[in-house]
Write a protein that holds these residues in place. Structure first.
Motif, PDB file in Angstrom:
ATOM      1  N   VAL A  48       0.851  -1.158   0.071  1.00  0.00           N
ATOM      2  CA  VAL A  48      -0.082   0.023   0.071  1.00  0.00           C
ATOM      3  C   VAL A  48       0.793   1.348   0.136  1.00  0.00           C
ATOM      4  N   LEU A  49       2.097   1.168   0.795  1.00  0.00           N
ATOM      5  CA  LEU A  49       2.872   2.537   0.987  1.00  0.00           C
ATOM      6  C   LEU A  49       3.752   2.471  -0.383  1.00  0.00           C
ATOM      7  N   GLU A  50       3.898   1.413  -0.973  1.00  0.00           N
ATOM      8  CA  GLU A  50       4.534   1.517  -2.118  1.00  0.00           C
ATOM      9  C   GLU A  50       3.844   2.298  -3.079  1.00  0.00           C
ATOM     10  N   LYS A  51       2.616   1.807  -3.386  1.00  0.00           N
ATOM     11  CA  LYS A  51       1.918   2.457  -4.389  1.00  0.00           C
ATOM     12  C   LYS A  51       1.349   3.856  -4.081  1.00  0.00           C
ATOM     13  N   GLU A  52       1.508   4.352  -2.843  1.00  0.00           N
ATOM     14  CA  GLU A  52       1.355   5.759  -2.511  1.00  0.00           C
ATOM     15  C   GLU A  52       2.589   6.492  -2.815  1.00  0.00           C
ATOM     16  N   GLY A  53       3.821   5.845  -3.152  1.00  0.00           N
ATOM     17  CA  GLY A  53       4.945   6.585  -3.554  1.00  0.00           C
ATOM     18  C   GLY A  53       5.848   6.853  -2.363  1.00  0.00           C
ATOM     19  N   LEU A  54       5.640   6.456  -1.214  1.00  0.00           N
ATOM     20  CA  LEU A  54       6.368   6.952   0.049  1.00  0.00           C
ATOM     21  C   LEU A  54       7.768   6.017   0.176  1.00  0.00           C
ATOM     22  N   LEU A  55       7.664   4.542  -0.280  1.00  0.00           N
ATOM     23  CA  LEU A  55       8.585   3.797   0.040  1.00  0.00           C
ATOM     24  C   LEU A  55       9.095   2.938  -1.212  1.00  0.00           C
ATOM     25  N   ARG A  56      10.209   2.216  -1.380  1.00  0.00           N
ATOM     26  CA  ARG A  56      10.181   1.154  -2.469  1.00  0.00           C
ATOM     27  C   ARG A  56      11.031  -0.117  -1.806  1.00  0.00           C
ATOM     28  N   VAL A  57      10.154  -1.033  -1.954  1.00  0.00           N
ATOM     29  CA  VAL A  57      10.811  -2.417  -1.220  1.00  0.00           C
ATOM     30  C   VAL A  57      12.066  -2.893  -2.324  1.00  0.00           C
ATOM     31  N   ASP A  58      12.946  -2.790  -1.633  1.00  0.00           N
ATOM     32  CA  ASP A  58      14.244  -3.179  -2.498  1.00  0.00           C
ATOM     33  C   ASP A  58      14.792  -4.648  -1.806  1.00  0.00           C
ATOM     34  N   TYR A  59      15.735  -5.141  -2.602  1.00  0.00           N
ATOM     35  CA  TYR A  59      16.454  -6.292  -1.978  1.00  0.00           C
ATOM     36  C   TYR A  59      17.306  -5.782  -0.874  1.00  0.00           C
ATOM     37  N   GLY A  60      17.076  -6.488   0.317  1.00  0.00           N
ATOM     38  CA  GLY A  60      17.965  -6.043   1.473  1.00  0.00           C
ATOM     39  C   GLY A  60      17.586  -4.963   2.373  1.00  0.00           C
ATOM     40  N   GLY A  61      16.339  -4.417   2.031  1.00  0.00           N
ATOM     41  CA  GLY A  61      15.718  -3.390   2.929  1.00  0.00           C
ATOM     42  C   GLY A  61      14.812  -2.723   2.306  1.00  0.00           C
ATOM     43  N   ILE A  62      14.192  -1.512   3.062  1.00  0.00           N
ATOM     44  CA  ILE A  62      13.331  -0.503   2.155  1.00  0.00           C
ATOM     45  C   ILE A  62      13.745   0.855   2.119  1.00  0.00           C
ATOM     46  N   HIS A  63      13.590   1.267   0.814  1.00  0.00           N
ATOM     47  CA  HIS A  63      14.172   2.805   0.659  1.00  0.00           C
ATOM     48  C   HIS A  63      13.036   3.832   0.804  1.00  0.00           C
ATOM     49  N   ILE A  64      13.344   4.734   1.856  1.00  0.00           N
ATOM     50  CA  ILE A  64      12.510   5.604   2.054  1.00  0.00           C
ATOM     51  C   ILE A  64      12.269   6.679   0.883  1.00  0.00           C
ATOM     52  N   LEU A  65      11.424   6.963   0.229  1.00  0.00           N
ATOM     53  CA  LEU A  65      11.247   8.063  -0.775  1.00  0.00           C
ATOM     54  C   LEU A  65      10.496   9.230  -0.408  1.00  0.00           C
ATOM     55  N   ASP A  66       9.730   9.115   0.806  1.00  0.00           N
ATOM     56  CA  ASP A  66       9.006  10.437   1.380  1.00  0.00           C
ATOM     57  C   ASP A  66       8.880  10.169   2.814  1.00  0.00           C
ATOM     58  N   LEU A  67       9.701  10.825   3.525  1.00  0.00           N
ATOM     59  CA  LEU A  67       9.673  10.578   5.026  1.00  0.00           C
ATOM     60  C   LEU A  67       8.329  11.323   5.542  1.00  0.00           C
ATOM     61  N   ASP A  68       8.384  12.509   5.181  1.00  0.00           N
ATOM     62  CA  ASP A  68       7.264  13.188   5.672  1.00  0.00           C
ATOM     63  C   ASP A  68       5.900  12.798   5.201  1.00  0.00           C
ATOM     64  N   GLY A  69       5.745  12.051   4.126  1.00  0.00           N
ATOM     65  CA  GLY A  69       4.555  11.413   3.713  1.00  0.00           C
ATOM     66  C   GLY A  69       4.320  10.178   4.639  1.00  0.00           C
ATOM     67  N   LEU A  70       5.304   9.580   4.958  1.00  0.00           N
ATOM     68  CA  LEU A  70       5.064   8.501   6.020  1.00  0.00           C
ATOM     69  C   LEU A  70       4.526   8.909   7.182  1.00  0.00           C
ATOM     70  N   ARG A  71       5.247  10.058   7.760  1.00  0.00           N
ATOM     71  CA  ARG A  71       4.631  10.557   8.985  1.00  0.00           C
ATOM     72  C   ARG A  71       3.232  10.917   9.047  1.00  0.00           C
ATOM     73  N   ARG A  72       2.601  11.407   8.017  1.00  0.00           N
ATOM     74  CA  ARG A  72       1.485  11.997   7.735  1.00  0.00           C
ATOM     75  C   ARG A  72       0.384  10.861   7.231  1.00  0.00           C
ATOM     76  N   PHE A  73       0.952   9.624   6.846  1.00  0.00           N
ATOM     77  CA  PHE A  73       0.093   8.879   6.127  1.00  0.00           C
ATOM     78  C   PHE A  73      -0.993   8.291   7.207  1.00  0.00           C
ATOM     79  N   GLN A  74      -2.408   8.297   6.714  1.00  0.00           N
ATOM     80  CA  GLN A  74      -3.164   7.599   7.451  1.00  0.00           C
ATOM     81  C   GLN A  74      -4.309   6.870   6.562  1.00  0.00           C
ATOM     82  N   ALA A  75      -4.371   5.791   6.512  1.00  0.00           N
ATOM     83  CA  ALA A  75      -5.555   5.231   5.538  1.00  0.00           C
ATOM     84  C   ALA A  75      -6.799   5.578   5.928  1.00  0.00           C
TER      85      ALA A  75
END
Length: 232
Positions: free
Chosen positions: A205-232
């Motif tokens: 869900v968060l990847e579709k929102e453009g907030l992160l990308r699930v990569d090999y070996g971890g999670i690449h954070i693309l929009d930290l402020d967006g993660l902080r504000r996210f509410q489904a």
């Protein structure tokens, strides 16, 4: 016994010197800290410290990942926070001179720095910058725990996972966090109170929102402020 360190692993001395609280210390104060702080190895699943034990050290995570937890009166495990490399904790119990109020367990093999309580108290008595750091540390921790209460009681799983990941990027509590967060879905589950399968769904869900990308070996954070504000 501590496992052998490879050349790529940070040395305790370097970790101490790079810590935020060390920047205001005099050379003499830094020399005593380096001489008296020791390193311990805690395997995955092991206790870094346990509730009820005497607090004899201020602790920092050199490498690894740990979670701070407690049990509710009903026996439910409550996770207060996750802590990655660069985090220091335990100052509250040291200042109040009381037994520890929580367990800290290693979610992966971890290297732990232990500054003796006497050294911690000496810095508090002799270093104004260190005292200022602790005031900020306690304030940031309080804000984090208030947020955790909201996160646990009011938010759905997708939002809890988002806030859990964002909390790992507090620049005071966890300095130097890399946008590629090397954390497994199982570890996120431990920290957010969700199953690995449910965490996987939340990450999609968060990847579709453009907030992160699930990569090999971890999670690449693309929009930290967006993660902080996210509410489904």
């Amino acid at each position: 016994m501590n496992p052998p360190k490879s050349q790529s692993q940070p040395l305790l001395r370097d970790v101490l010197r790079q810590s935020i609280w060390a920047k205001g210390l005099t050379p003499e104060q830094m020399a005593r800290v380096e001489a008296e702080t020791v390193e311990a190895f805690v395997p995955k699943g092991g206790y870094v410290c346990r509730k009820g034990e005497p607090v004899d050290a201020w602790m920092g995570i050199i490498e690894g990942l740990a979670k701070m937890t407690n049990l509710s009166p009903e026996g439910k495990s409550i996770t207060f926070t996750g802590m990655q490399a660069g985090a220091w904790f335990g100052e509250g119990s040291l200042l109040k001179k009381e037994p520890r109020k929580y367990d800290v367990t290693a979610l992966r093999d971890s290297r732990i720095a232990r500054m003796p309580a006497s050294t911690f108290q000496w810095l508090l008595d002799t270093s104004l910058p260190f005292t200022h750091f602790l005031l900020m540390q306690l304030n940031e921790r309080l804000g984090q725990f208030i947020g955790m209460v909201e996160f646990d009681r009011l938010l759905d799983v997708d939002s809890r996972v988002a806030r859990c990941l964002a909390a790992m990027f507090n620049s005071h509590l966890y300095p130097g966090a890399n946008p590629l967060l090397q954390i497994s879905q199982e570890e996120i589950g431990y920290l957010s109170g969700a199953s690995r399968q449910r965490v996987n769904q939340a990450l999609q869900v968060l990847e579709k929102e453009g907030l992160l990308r699930v990569d090999y070996g971890g999670i690449h954070i693309l929009d930290l402020d967006g993660l902080r504000r996210f509410q489904a």
